[in-house]
Design an enzyme around this catalytic site. Structure first.
Site, short mmCIF file in Angstrom:
data_model
loop_
_atom_site.label_atom_id
_atom_site.label_comp_id
_atom_site.label_asym_id
_atom_site.label_seq_id
_atom_site.Cartn_x
_atom_site.Cartn_y
_atom_site.Cartn_z
N GLU A 38 0.89 -1.16 0.00
CA GLU A 38 0.00 0.00 0.00
C GLU A 38 0.93 1.22 0.00
O GLU A 38 1.86 1.29 0.81
CB GLU A 38 -0.87 0.04 1.27
CG GLU A 38 -1.83 1.22 1.24
CD GLU A 38 -2.59 1.45 2.55
OE1 GLU A 38 -2.17 0.89 3.59
OE2 GLU A 38 -3.57 2.20 2.51
N ARG A 74 6.15 -12.64 9.27
CA ARG A 74 6.90 -11.47 8.82
C ARG A 74 8.24 -11.41 9.53
O ARG A 74 8.44 -12.02 10.58
CB ARG A 74 6.10 -10.19 9.06
CG ARG A 74 6.10 -9.73 10.54
CD ARG A 74 5.70 -8.27 10.67
NE ARG A 74 4.30 -8.06 10.32
CZ ARG A 74 3.90 -7.29 9.31
NH1 ARG A 74 4.78 -6.69 8.56
NH2 ARG A 74 2.64 -7.13 9.06
N LYS A 95 4.83 1.19 10.40
CA LYS A 95 4.84 2.41 9.59
C LYS A 95 4.49 3.64 10.42
O LYS A 95 5.02 4.73 10.20
CB LYS A 95 3.84 2.28 8.44
CG LYS A 95 4.35 1.46 7.28
CD LYS A 95 3.36 1.44 6.13
CE LYS A 95 3.85 0.52 5.02
NZ LYS A 95 2.83 0.35 3.97
#
Length: 560
Positions: free
Chosen positions: A37, A263, A273
Site C-alpha cells: 500500500e 513477517r 509504519k
RNA sequence: UGGGGCGUCGCCAAGCGGCAAGGCAACGGGUUUUGAUCCCGUCAUUCGGAGGUUCGAAUCCUCCCGCCCCAGCCA
C-alpha cells in the site's frame, strides 16, 4: 562467513513444487505479486517479502507483479509510489509488465459488487460504524443481523449507485457481504465491501467517492492478474476464508490461493509504519532515508548493499512462526558482502599529527598498495610524506602498556605504518590541555614491504594518511537507533529507547587522496575502522562525505 | 474467553516413527603488514509440560501450559 550451502527452507516453495509435480501448474505459469500500500516507505520487512515473491518467480521461471494496493485514498500518496518503485528496482528486481494498481480495477470491482447484490449476497447497510460494531457481537457472542440485511435487490442496486454518485455522506452507509453474523471468525460477520470516501485519489483523482475494502479487493486483484500463489503475512490467515468466499461467488478469470508466512522482525528495530513516520515527523531522524532508519531508502544511504540485504533475506527461512531475528545476523550478512566487494583504503577519523624527522620536507614518496587483499582490484597510490596523521587512539605515552594489550604506537617503541615504513616514536609535544599534539618519529630504512632488521619488533600495524597529500573529509558515524532490543514492547513510549549517541559527525577527518573522487554510493573498508560509503547526496570531490555503514568485527576490545 | 497461528541450543531454524542439520552469537586455537578476513575445534543424552501408544517418539494420541493475531467503514 560463507553462505549456507543448503538453501533456507521455504514452505511456499514446497507448495509450488508440489503443485508442479501434481500437474496443476507449469513452472512458467507461476505468478506472484508484491502488493504494497503506498502509504509509507518500505522497510526491511518488506525487503523479505520482495525477496520471497520475486525470488520464487525467478527460481521457477514465472513472473512477479508489482501492484499497489491503493484502496484507501486517505493514507496514500504519489511520493510513496515513486519511492517504492525505486526501492524494488534498487534491490535488483524487475516486475512483470507495467506497474499495476488496484485502482485500475475499480470498475470491475463495482460490477462484481452489483453481481453479489443480484445474487442476494450483498446489501447496503445504514448502520453507523458504532452501531455496526455493536451488532457484530463479540468473540463468544454471535452478532445480530443488521436491520438492513433483507433489502430488495432493486433497492440495494439503487442505493449503491447513489453511494457511488456521491449522494450520501461519508460514514452514512456501506455495502456489506451477507455471510454469517454468527461465525466464530469475525471477518465473516458481514464484512464491509465498500465505504464512502469523498477524497481525491492519487491515481484515479475524483472519479470515485466509494472505495473497496482490502478484503473485497485483494483476491479479485490477484484473480484479474492471474496470480497463482498470493503470499502474505500471518495476520491475514483469518482473512483467507473471506478471500476464498469472494473468489467462489464471483465470475473471476482465475483462481489464486493465499499462503501466509511469518513477517520478519529484527531486534533493536522498529518497523511499524506509524512509528517510523513518527521518527520522521518529530525530527528524531533526518528523514525517511536517514541512515539510521530501517527503511530501504535509509539502509541504502547507510551503505548496506542490495546484495547484502538480499543475501540476508534469502538465508532466512520462510515459515509460519513469527520470530525476532537478531540484528547481528543482518550485520553479519553486511560484513560478509562488504568484505568481499569493498576496496580497502585508509582514513583517519580523529587525527594526531606525526612528523617523520628523517624524511625530507616537501618530498612525496608514492607508495602503492593493493585495493583488496584477496580480490584483484588493482593498486592504489599511497603518498608518503614527512607529516602524517594517525588516529589519536593509536598512540600512547604509557610505556608500561603490554605489547599484547596495545598493538599500536607507544612512545619509544616501533609500529608498522600500514603499507609503508616501520617507525619509532621519539618524543611528543602537548597542547594546552596536556594532550599529545605532535609526535616526532623516525622511520626505519628499507622497511616498505620488508621486515625490519633483527631486534626491531613493531607492536602492530596502524593506519595513517599523508597530511599534505591526503584530503579532509566529513565522516558520519552511526550506531543503532535504539538501545533496547525490543523498543516497541513495554508500556513506555518507544522513543524513550532512542540511543542518544546514535549519530556522530566528525568534521576533521583525513582520507587517502583517491577517496575524494569516489562515486556516490561506493563502499570502502577503511582499514581497522569499518565499512563506509560515499554519501549518495552530500559527497563530492570538493567536500567528501562518508557514512559509516558498520564497524569491523571486534573480538578484543571488551576482553582487553 | 470464540476463531486462527506458533512453541526444537542465547537468536533464526531443519526434522514428518529409527537414534537432534545448518546459519548467527559465544568460546578455544592457527595464519595474517587490517586486533578484519580466512582456517580448525567446542557449543541440545534433548525437542513447552505431563501422561499414553510403540522394540523404538521431537515426530502418533490425550490433557495441560505459554506466546502471537482477529472484534476498522486500515492494509
Amino acid at each position: 562467513m560463507s553462505k549456507p550451502e543448503t538453501q533456507a527452507t521455504n514452505f511456499v516453495r514446497d507448495v509450488i513444487a508440489a503443485d508442479i509435480a501434481a500437474g496443476k501448474l507449469k513452472p512458467e505459469e507461476l505468478v506472484t505479486r508484491f502488493p504494497p500500500e503506498p502509504n509509507g516507505y518500505l522497510h526491511v520487512g518488506h525487503a523479505k517479502s520482495i525477496c520471497v515473491n520475486f525470488g520464487l518467480a525467478e527460481q521457477f521461471g514465472g513472473r512477479c507483479n508489482l501492484r499497489f494496493d491503493d484502496t484507501n485514498p486517505a493514507k496514500e500518496e504519489q511520493e510513496y509510489v515513486d519511492a517504492i518503485k525505486e526501492d524494488v528496482r534498487w534491490l535488483g528486481f524487475q516486475w512483470a509488465g507495467d506497474v499495476r494498481f488496484a485502482s485500475d480495477y475499480f470498475d470491475q470491482f463495482y460490477e462484481w459488487a452489483q453481481h453479489l447484490i443480484r445474487k442476494g449476497l450483498a446489501y447496503v447497510c445504514d448502520l453507523s460504524a458504532e452501531q455496526a460494531s455493536e451488532y457484530r457481537g463479540w468473540a463468544t457472542k454471535p452478532g445480530r443481523p443488521s436491520p438492513f440485511r433483507e433489502r430488495s435487490v432493486e433497492e440495494n442496486l439503487d442505493l449503491l449507485e447513489r453511494m457511488k454518485n456521491g449522494e450520501f455522506d461519508e460514514g452514512s452507509r456501506v455495502l456489506r457481504a451477507k455471510i454469517d453474523m454468527a461465525s466464530p471468525n469475525m471477518n465473516l460477520r458481514d464484512p464491509t465491501l465498500y465505504r464512502i470516501r469523498k477524497q481525491a485519489h492519487h491515481h484515479t483523482g475524483d472519479k470515485w467517492c466509494i472505495y473497496p475494502s482490502y478484503d473485497f479487493a485483494h483476491g479479485q486483484e490477484d484473480a484479474i492478474e492471474g496470480v497463482t500463489h498470493s503470499i502474505c503475512t500471518l495476520e491475514f490467515a483469518d482473512h483467507r476464508p473471506l478471500y476464498d468466499w469472494f473468489l467462489e461467488h464471483l465470475p473471476v478469470p482465475s483462481r489464486p490461493h493465499q499462503y501466509e508466512f511469518g513477517r520478519l522482525n529484527l531486534d533493536y528495530t522498529v518497523t511499524s509504519k506509524r512509528k517510523l513516520k513518527r521518527l520522521v515527523d518529530e525530527g528524531h531522524v533526518d528523514g525517511w532515508d536517514d541512515p539510521r532508519m530501517p527503511t530501504i531508502h535509509g539502509m541504502r544511504r547507510r551503505g548496506f548493499t542490495a546484495r547484502a540485504i538480499r543475501n540476508f533475506c534469502d538465508a532466512l527461512p520462510v515459515a509460519k512462526s513469527d520470530g525476532v531475528v537478531s540484528i547481528a545476523q543482518f550485520e553479519s550478512a553486511v560484513r560478509d558482502d562488504l568484505d568481499k566487494h569493498a576496496p580497502r583504503a585508509m582514513a583517519v577519523l580523529n587525527p594526531l599529527k606525526l612528523v617523520i624527522e628523517n624524511f625530507a620536507e616537501g618530498e612525496v614518496e608514492n607508495l602503492s598498495a593493493p585495493r583488496h587483499p584477496k580480490e584483484d582490484m588493482g593498486e592504489r597510490r599511497l603518498p608518503f610524506t614527512r607529516e602524517l596523521v594517525i588516529d589519536v587512539e593509536d598512540f600512547s605515552e604509557d610505556t608500561s602498556l603490554s605489547r599484547k594489550k596495545f598493538k599500536r604506537l607507544v612512545l619509544g617503541d616501533y609500529v608498522r605504518l600500514r603499507g609503508a615504513y616501520v617507525i619509532k616514536a621519539n618524543r611528543v609535544e602537548h597542547d594546552a590541555d596536556g594532550k599529545p599534539s605532535t609526535v616526532f618519529c623516525e622511520l626505519v630504512e628499507n622497511t616498505v614491504g620488508e621486515n625490519p632488521p633483527e631486534g626491531i619488533k613493531p607492536r602492530g600495524v596502524i593506519h595513517w594518511v599523508s597530511l599534505s597529500e591526503g584530503r579532509k573529509a566529513t565522516i558520519r558515524k552511526y550506531d543503532r537507533l535504539f538501545l533496547s532490543p525490543s523498543p516497541d514492547k513495554g508500556e513506555e513510549d518507544f522513543l524513550t529507547h532512542i540511543n542518544p549517541t546514535c549519530k556522530t559527525v566528525l568534521e576533521d577527518c583525513w582520507i587517502e587522496p583517491e577517496l575524494a573522487d569516489a562515486a556516490p554510493e561506493s563502499s570502502f573498508q577503511f582499514e581497522r575502522e569499518g565499512y563506509f560509503v560515499a554519501d549518495r547526496f552530500d559527497h563530492s570531490p570538493e567536500n567528501p562525505v562518508f557514512n559509516m555503514t558498520i564497524g569491523l568485527r571486534d573480538n578484543w576490545s571488551d576482553k582487553a
